[in-house]
Write a protein that holds these residues in place. Sequence first.
Motif, mmCIF file in Angstrom:
data_model
loop_
_atom_site.group_PDB
_atom_site.id
_atom_site.type_symbol
_atom_site.label_atom_id
_atom_site.label_comp_id
_atom_site.label_asym_id
_atom_site.label_seq_id
_atom_site.Cartn_x
_atom_site.Cartn_y
_atom_site.Cartn_z
ATOM 1 N N TRP A 36 41.915 44.591 26.818
ATOM 2 C CA TRP A 36 40.948 45.593 27.254
ATOM 3 C C TRP A 36 39.570 45.043 26.934
ATOM 4 O O TRP A 36 39.319 44.518 25.849
ATOM 5 N N ALA A 37 38.680 45.130 27.929
ATOM 6 C CA ALA A 37 37.325 44.620 27.702
ATOM 7 C C ALA A 37 36.319 45.571 28.314
ATOM 8 O O ALA A 37 36.581 46.233 29.323
ATOM 9 N N ASP A 38 35.137 45.639 27.675
ATOM 10 C CA ASP A 38 34.095 46.492 28.240
ATOM 11 C C ASP A 38 33.338 45.751 29.314
ATOM 12 O O ASP A 38 33.689 44.631 29.670
ATOM 13 N N ASP A 39 32.254 46.382 29.822
ATOM 14 C CA ASP A 39 31.556 45.768 30.939
ATOM 15 C C ASP A 39 30.755 44.538 30.522
ATOM 16 O O ASP A 39 30.204 43.843 31.377
ATOM 17 N N GLU A 40 30.687 44.204 29.224
ATOM 18 C CA GLU A 40 30.055 42.972 28.773
ATOM 19 C C GLU A 40 31.078 41.869 28.533
ATOM 20 O O GLU A 40 30.733 40.750 28.205
ATOM 21 N N ASN A 119 28.524 55.771 32.500
ATOM 22 C CA ASN A 119 28.388 54.537 33.292
ATOM 23 C C ASN A 119 28.936 53.305 32.572
ATOM 24 O O ASN A 119 28.419 52.207 32.718
ATOM 25 N N LYS A 120 29.932 53.538 31.762
ATOM 26 C CA LYS A 120 30.613 52.416 31.113
ATOM 27 C C LYS A 120 31.910 52.108 31.866
ATOM 28 O O LYS A 120 32.456 52.973 32.543
ATOM 29 N N TYR A 121 32.366 50.874 31.664
ATOM 30 C CA TYR A 121 33.566 50.429 32.374
ATOM 31 C C TYR A 121 34.570 49.860 31.389
ATOM 32 O O TYR A 121 34.208 49.273 30.364
ATOM 33 N N LEU A 122 35.830 50.014 31.751
ATOM 34 C CA LEU A 122 36.920 49.439 30.968
ATOM 35 C C LEU A 122 37.748 48.562 31.894
ATOM 36 O O LEU A 122 38.276 49.023 32.911
ATOM 37 N N ALA A 123 37.812 47.278 31.537
ATOM 38 C CA ALA A 123 38.638 46.338 32.314
ATOM 39 C C ALA A 123 39.944 46.136 31.577
ATOM 40 O O ALA A 123 39.961 45.782 30.399
ATOM 41 N N THR A 124 41.031 46.417 32.274
ATOM 42 C CA THR A 124 42.367 46.203 31.713
ATOM 43 C C THR A 124 43.020 45.047 32.450
ATOM 44 O O THR A 124 43.122 45.063 33.689
ATOM 45 N N SER A 125 43.473 44.051 31.688
ATOM 46 C CA SER A 125 44.078 42.856 32.303
ATOM 47 C C SER A 125 45.440 42.580 31.675
ATOM 48 O O SER A 125 45.586 42.594 30.445
ATOM 49 N N ILE A 126 46.413 42.396 32.528
ATOM 50 C CA ILE A 126 47.732 41.930 32.091
ATOM 51 C C ILE A 126 47.836 40.467 32.502
ATOM 52 O O ILE A 126 47.703 40.130 33.686
ATOM 53 N N VAL A 127 48.045 39.593 31.527
ATOM 54 C CA VAL A 127 47.967 38.139 31.759
ATOM 55 C C VAL A 127 49.330 37.507 31.483
ATOM 56 O O VAL A 127 49.906 37.722 30.398
ATOM 57 N N ARG A 128 49.814 36.769 32.443
ATOM 58 C CA ARG A 128 51.125 36.122 32.302
ATOM 59 C C ARG A 128 50.949 34.597 32.219
ATOM 60 O O ARG A 128 50.270 33.992 33.049
ATOM 61 N N ASP A 129 51.545 34.019 31.215
ATOM 62 C CA ASP A 129 51.554 32.553 31.086
ATOM 63 C C ASP A 129 52.484 31.987 32.175
ATOM 64 O O ASP A 129 53.684 32.304 32.204
ATOM 65 N N ILE A 130 51.909 31.190 33.078
ATOM 66 C CA ILE A 130 52.715 30.666 34.196
ATOM 67 C C ILE A 130 52.897 29.142 34.085
ATOM 68 O O ILE A 130 53.047 28.442 35.094
ATOM 69 N N THR A 131 52.897 28.648 32.852
ATOM 70 C CA THR A 131 53.066 27.205 32.643
ATOM 71 C C THR A 131 54.345 26.700 33.291
ATOM 72 O O THR A 131 54.345 25.682 34.012
ATOM 73 N N ASP A 132 55.454 27.413 33.065
ATOM 74 C CA ASP A 132 56.741 26.976 33.637
ATOM 75 C C ASP A 132 56.717 27.045 35.160
ATOM 76 O O ASP A 132 57.236 26.148 35.847
#
Length: 497
Positions: A36-40, A119-132
């Motif tokens: 989770w990250a803010d707009d900065e 006027n704040k934002y919340l960025a939600t990211s699901i990140v998958r390791d795709i090395t294989d």
Amino acid sequence: MLFQDFDVYFKSEQDKEEKLLYAFMSLEKIPDSVFWADDEGNLSFVNEAACRTLGYTREELLTFNIRDFAPIVAGGIDQNIIEYVDYGGLSLFRTFHKHKDGHLIPVEVLSTVRQLVGNKYLATSIVRDITDRVQVEEELKETYNRLEVLYNIYQATTSEKNINRLIRQAAGIMKSTFEFDAFVFYFYDDYLQSSALYYTLGLPKEIIRKIEILPQYVGFIGQSLTSDFVAYAKYTEKTKIDESIKQLFFDYGFTDEMAFPIIFEQKTIGGIGLINKHNKPFKAKDKELLQAVCGQLSTVIQNLKLIHSLSKELKEHKRTAEALKKVNAELEKSAFTDQLTNIWNRRCFLKNSVIEIERSRRNKYPLSLLLLDIDHFKLINDNYGHQAGDQALIEFVNLLRDNIRSFDSLARWGGEEFLILAPHLRAGNAVQYADRLRELIAEHLFQEVGEITTSIGVAELANTDNIDSWIKKVDNALYRAKEQGRNRVEFNGVIIL
């Protein structure tokens, strides 16, 4: 409060706390990283999988900005995400995250951005390791490239029947696929029992001239050709190659060479050499692919060599057949032609006169025979010699041949006797015909012997005649012409005009 706009989803503060706790526990359990990250771009939440993947503790990561471990992102991850997903949409993209130890991890990111209160934002990211997955994709790409090379070689080998053009095409395909600076192709010459340079690509003329006259060079190629295995060596190392050749290669910047044998039915028929500059390494996968290429080329090259050999053999057979045909024609000509005068001999006359007799009886036309004998020919030989006598016979025949009808047949019966087979002539006309020839000869001045006369017997074919009785009749007529003083025409039978 960061989550105050979520209040609508909860019945009470206790309910909110319970459900938020459940949500956080759920995020902790999934195998993919969650950020989770803010707009900065500052992180406000990471799960355990994110810590494990990047090699940081949770405390360390919560002090990070996304830019700290996403080095390829420039200009603010929040703005990129916001612009990309268009407020509330989902974005799916690939990027790299940097591990704590510095290595890059290929990842697939699923992100969404939600506007919060103020006027704040919340960025939600699901990140998958795709090395294989990336590794599998690279392997699939490599496999595709290998198959494409083999297919291109296959296309060249199936469409090209000229071995020179085939090798050039194969070299061009390999040059566009593999990293090498020069290419050599050798055939093993069965006759010379050694390798012979056949084609080069990328070598200076000085080196080509040198290795053309030193087929035993083929250094590593030579080892490969004789031992049937892939050979590799550096020019700076001690090898069996002539030192002057090694130095020449080295002077032009070449450092090492890889040689691949081309084997057909356990017999080496050629070889490929790849030569590099600046010690560029040969990749293991390239070696495997080149061995496959050599395997593919082996059958085609052997077939083309066989076709070339058969073509050469067929040409030899054709030349031999043509020579035999010519010899047979000469033999046939000599069997049926008089060698001195180049007209029918006795054998040919007898064969063709039988045919002419059958034709005249079938088509019911008259047929006459003239037998000519040069008068006192023995005196010509005695006075002028046999060579002059032969020349007189040749001149006599040429005179007759130029003055008989086109469909008459002239033959040498023997010695100075000659026969003329004259279709469509009855006895009276045949006698007149013979007399004109007699006068022609008597009036002719022969080059070496002067005047010559001839006696002629004439006989028309009767219904009861066969070839023997007919010739006997004309011979009797000739005998009478000689008895009557020579230089005359006599007819055997009754003349019917």
